[in-house]
Design a protein around this motif. Structure first.
Motif, PDB file in Angstrom:
ATOM      1  N   PHE A 354     -70.234 -32.211   1.926  1.00  0.00           N
ATOM      2  CA  PHE A 354     -70.603 -33.614   1.763  1.00  0.00           C
ATOM      3  C   PHE A 354     -71.640 -33.689   0.636  1.00  0.00           C
ATOM      4  O   PHE A 354     -72.684 -33.029   0.718  1.00  0.00           O
ATOM      5  CB  PHE A 354     -71.210 -34.174   3.049  1.00  0.00           C
ATOM      6  CG  PHE A 354     -70.289 -34.157   4.247  1.00  0.00           C
ATOM      7  CD1 PHE A 354     -69.654 -35.316   4.664  1.00  0.00           C
ATOM      8  CD2 PHE A 354     -70.075 -32.989   4.962  1.00  0.00           C
ATOM      9  CE1 PHE A 354     -68.809 -35.313   5.781  1.00  0.00           C
ATOM     10  CE2 PHE A 354     -69.239 -32.971   6.077  1.00  0.00           C
ATOM     11  CZ  PHE A 354     -68.605 -34.134   6.483  1.00  0.00           C
ATOM     12  N   THR A 355     -71.369 -34.494  -0.395  1.00  0.00           N
ATOM     13  CA  THR A 355     -72.229 -34.493  -1.576  1.00  0.00           C
ATOM     14  C   THR A 355     -72.608 -35.917  -1.990  1.00  0.00           C
ATOM     15  O   THR A 355     -71.737 -36.781  -2.127  1.00  0.00           O
ATOM     16  CB  THR A 355     -71.527 -33.817  -2.768  1.00  0.00           C
ATOM     17  OG1 THR A 355     -71.178 -32.479  -2.415  1.00  0.00           O
ATOM     18  CG2 THR A 355     -72.429 -33.798  -3.991  1.00  0.00           C
ATOM     19  N   VAL A 356     -73.902 -36.151  -2.190  1.00  0.00           N
ATOM     20  CA  VAL A 356     -74.382 -37.362  -2.853  1.00  0.00           C
ATOM     21  C   VAL A 356     -74.553 -37.038  -4.336  1.00  0.00           C
ATOM     22  O   VAL A 356     -75.350 -36.163  -4.691  1.00  0.00           O
ATOM     23  CB  VAL A 356     -75.710 -37.848  -2.246  1.00  0.00           C
ATOM     24  CG1 VAL A 356     -76.356 -38.903  -3.140  1.00  0.00           C
ATOM     25  CG2 VAL A 356     -75.481 -38.431  -0.858  1.00  0.00           C
ATOM     26  N   ASN A 357     -73.785 -37.712  -5.200  1.00  0.00           N
ATOM     27  CA  ASN A 357     -73.864 -37.481  -6.639  1.00  0.00           C
ATOM     28  C   ASN A 357     -74.956 -38.315  -7.298  1.00  0.00           C
ATOM     29  O   ASN A 357     -75.542 -37.896  -8.296  1.00  0.00           O
ATOM     30  CB  ASN A 357     -72.516 -37.811  -7.282  1.00  0.00           C
ATOM     31  CG  ASN A 357     -71.384 -37.022  -6.661  1.00  0.00           C
ATOM     32  OD1 ASN A 357     -71.411 -35.799  -6.645  1.00  0.00           O
ATOM     33  ND2 ASN A 357     -70.380 -37.729  -6.152  1.00  0.00           N
ATOM     34  N   ASN A 358     -75.212 -39.481  -6.726  1.00  0.00           N
ATOM     35  CA  ASN A 358     -76.261 -40.361  -7.260  1.00  0.00           C
ATOM     36  C   ASN A 358     -76.650 -41.344  -6.180  1.00  0.00           C
ATOM     37  O   ASN A 358     -75.818 -41.746  -5.364  1.00  0.00           O
ATOM     38  CB  ASN A 358     -75.769 -41.102  -8.500  1.00  0.00           C
ATOM     39  CG  ASN A 358     -76.916 -41.626  -9.350  1.00  0.00           C
ATOM     40  OD1 ASN A 358     -78.081 -41.318  -9.081  1.00  0.00           O
ATOM     41  ND2 ASN A 358     -76.605 -42.412 -10.356  1.00  0.00           N
ATOM     42  N   TYR A 359     -77.929 -41.728  -6.150  1.00  0.00           N
ATOM     43  CA  TYR A 359     -78.405 -42.603  -5.083  1.00  0.00           C
ATOM     44  C   TYR A 359     -79.697 -43.286  -5.513  1.00  0.00           C
ATOM     45  O   TYR A 359     -80.508 -42.724  -6.247  1.00  0.00           O
ATOM     46  CB  TYR A 359     -78.666 -41.798  -3.803  1.00  0.00           C
ATOM     47  CG  TYR A 359     -79.183 -42.649  -2.648  1.00  0.00           C
ATOM     48  CD1 TYR A 359     -78.306 -43.413  -1.896  1.00  0.00           C
ATOM     49  CD2 TYR A 359     -80.538 -42.701  -2.361  1.00  0.00           C
ATOM     50  CE1 TYR A 359     -78.768 -44.205  -0.860  1.00  0.00           C
ATOM     51  CE2 TYR A 359     -81.014 -43.487  -1.325  1.00  0.00           C
ATOM     52  CZ  TYR A 359     -80.134 -44.236  -0.581  1.00  0.00           C
ATOM     53  OH  TYR A 359     -80.591 -45.036   0.437  1.00  0.00           O
ATOM     54  N   SER A 360     -79.876 -44.505  -5.041  1.00  0.00           N
ATOM     55  CA  SER A 360     -81.151 -45.197  -5.219  1.00  0.00           C
ATOM     56  C   SER A 360     -81.321 -46.209  -4.103  1.00  0.00           C
ATOM     57  O   SER A 360     -80.339 -46.735  -3.575  1.00  0.00           O
ATOM     58  CB  SER A 360     -81.220 -45.915  -6.576  1.00  0.00           C
ATOM     59  OG  SER A 360     -80.265 -46.967  -6.643  1.00  0.00           O
ATOM     60  N   ALA A 361     -82.561 -46.453  -3.723  1.00  0.00           N
ATOM     61  CA  ALA A 361     -82.889 -47.486  -2.760  1.00  0.00           C
ATOM     62  C   ALA A 361     -84.230 -48.088  -3.152  1.00  0.00           C
ATOM     63  O   ALA A 361     -85.156 -47.360  -3.519  1.00  0.00           O
ATOM     64  CB  ALA A 361     -82.960 -46.925  -1.347  1.00  0.00           C
ATOM     65  N   SER A 362     -84.318 -49.414  -3.098  1.00  0.00           N
ATOM     66  CA  SER A 362     -85.566 -50.070  -3.480  1.00  0.00           C
ATOM     67  C   SER A 362     -85.741 -51.336  -2.670  1.00  0.00           C
ATOM     68  O   SER A 362     -84.773 -51.965  -2.229  1.00  0.00           O
ATOM     69  CB  SER A 362     -85.579 -50.402  -4.975  1.00  0.00           C
ATOM     70  OG  SER A 362     -84.539 -51.315  -5.293  1.00  0.00           O
ATOM     71  N   ALA A 363     -87.000 -51.723  -2.451  1.00  0.00           N
ATOM     72  CA  ALA A 363     -87.328 -52.958  -1.752  1.00  0.00           C
ATOM     73  C   ALA A 363     -88.627 -53.482  -2.308  1.00  0.00           C
ATOM     74  O   ALA A 363     -89.590 -52.728  -2.520  1.00  0.00           O
ATOM     75  CB  ALA A 363     -87.446 -52.712  -0.250  1.00  0.00           C
TER      76      ALA A 363
END
Length: 364
Positions: A354-363
């Motif tokens: 299982f691979t996350v290639n790119n991610y972002s989270a903001s608030a």
């Protein structure tokens, strides 16, 4: 699943004055997310010295706080003095090994009193140094340890910043904390690897028995009241296995761990959300089926996307506002934590990647 919360941060390093035969020292991070009358605290403990077979953490709450529900430790309180003692699965801490614990609490003051500023571990006060075990030695400042990578499940080092097969392995980088989190009963083996703040994954081998085995996830602490937010979004790009029983999902925590909101973006095999369907909704071009239930500790609301996607952007604020304003499930809760990852139930007893290639989270 793991719940981690942050609004204000206090970090202290502990030195343990033990016998001259053992080096000792550790580091503790205490973070909290308050709301009117309550708060949630998360505590990370890292043992920098010789291995420990058990531990007790002590600290003093600075005001009128009272410890309520806790996790990953046994808590007791006398006045404002609190002790947290390991439970069965996290008492053994090798050198540079760590564990995370936490609790929900209440306070009666008009404003949140703040965080503890000092800690003891096994009865010894914090000094910010690591002892060599010799009474005449001069302690030196020890940096936060960087875990040493171990061979990957695929048989090569992989160029990882971090790699660990521990049940509760975790790594903090770039404002996120990434967790292995094999929390379910009957889990198999799973290795967490991290290349960057937004490129990480797990090699997971899980039996096809009932129940969730793990929630490998990336977590970001927010600590802002919902109605004070103008934006809360997240984007993801992942590579998933072709089979198995699992889903990709956000796990969003409100009021510490008081309310759970899940957002399922990809479903594989025989898995389903908690609760019962209460209808469908189309928001920001995505159609979701909404489920409402309770896990025995807190209410849980789950949005399940009508079709799978392995990359996309989710407007988290719009989903939460729908639950608040249209469904009336809560009123202006604290957005404590945004997590994203895979809830894995089974992989046919074979290793799946299982691979996350790119991610972002903001608030904000």
């Amino acid at each position: 699943m793991t719940a981690v919360v942050l609004a204000t941060t206090g970090v202290a390093a502990l030195t343990l004055a033990q016998s001259a035969s053992a080096a000792s020292g550790c580091q503790v991070s205490y973070t909290s997310s308050p709301w009117p009358g309550g708060f949630s605290a998360n505590i990370s403990i890292t043992n920098l010295g010789s291995p420990l077979s058990s531990w007790t953490l002590g600290f003093t709450l600075p005001g009128t706080e009272a410890v309520g529900q806790g996790w990953s430790a046994t808590y007791s309180q006398s006045g404002q003095n609190v002790t947290a003692t390991n439970v069965s699965y996290n008492g053994s801490l090798g050198t540079n090994a760590g564990t995370s614990i936490g609790f929900n609490g209440t306070y009666s003051a008009s404003t949140f009193p703040g965080n503890p500023t000092s800690f003891t571990l096994n009865g010894t006060s914090c000094t910010g140094a690591v002892s060599s075990g010799s009474p005449s030695s001069t302690p030196t400042k020890s940096p936060t340890p960087t875990p040493t990578p171990t061979p990957s499940a695929s048989g090569s080092s992989g160029g990882y910043l971090y790699e660990d097969s521990g049940q509760w392995a975790q790594y903090s980088i770039g404002g996120y904390t990434i967790y292995n989190d094999e929390w379910g009963s009957g889990h198999g083996s799973q290795t967490l690897w991290v290349k960057s703040a937004t490129n990480w994954g797990v090699f997971s081998t899980q039996p096809n028995t009932s129940g969730v085995k793990s929630y490998a996830n990336i977590s970001k602490n927010v600590g802002v009241a919902l109605n004070s937010l103008s934006s809360a979004t997240s984007s993801f790009n992942e590579t998933n296995p072709s089979g198995g029983n699992w889903e990709s999902a956000y796990d969003i925590w409100l009021n510490g761990t008081g309310i759970e909101v899940m957002v399922w973006t990809y479903v594989s095999g025989n898995v389903g959300p908690l609760g019962s369907s209460v209808g469908s909704v189309t928001l920001d071009g995505n159609t979701w089926t909404l489920y409402a239930g309770n896990n025995g500790t807190n209410p849980t609301y789950s949005f399940v996307r009508s079709s799978n996607e392995s990359s996309g952007t989710v407007n988290i604020l719009d989903l939460l506002k729908y639950l608040e304003n249209t469904k009336g499930y809560f009123a202006n809760p604290m957005l404590s934590t945004i997590q994203y990852g895979w809830e894995i139930s089974g992989t046919n007893n074979t290793q799946e990647n299982f691979t996350v290639n790119n991610y972002s989270a903001s608030a904000s």
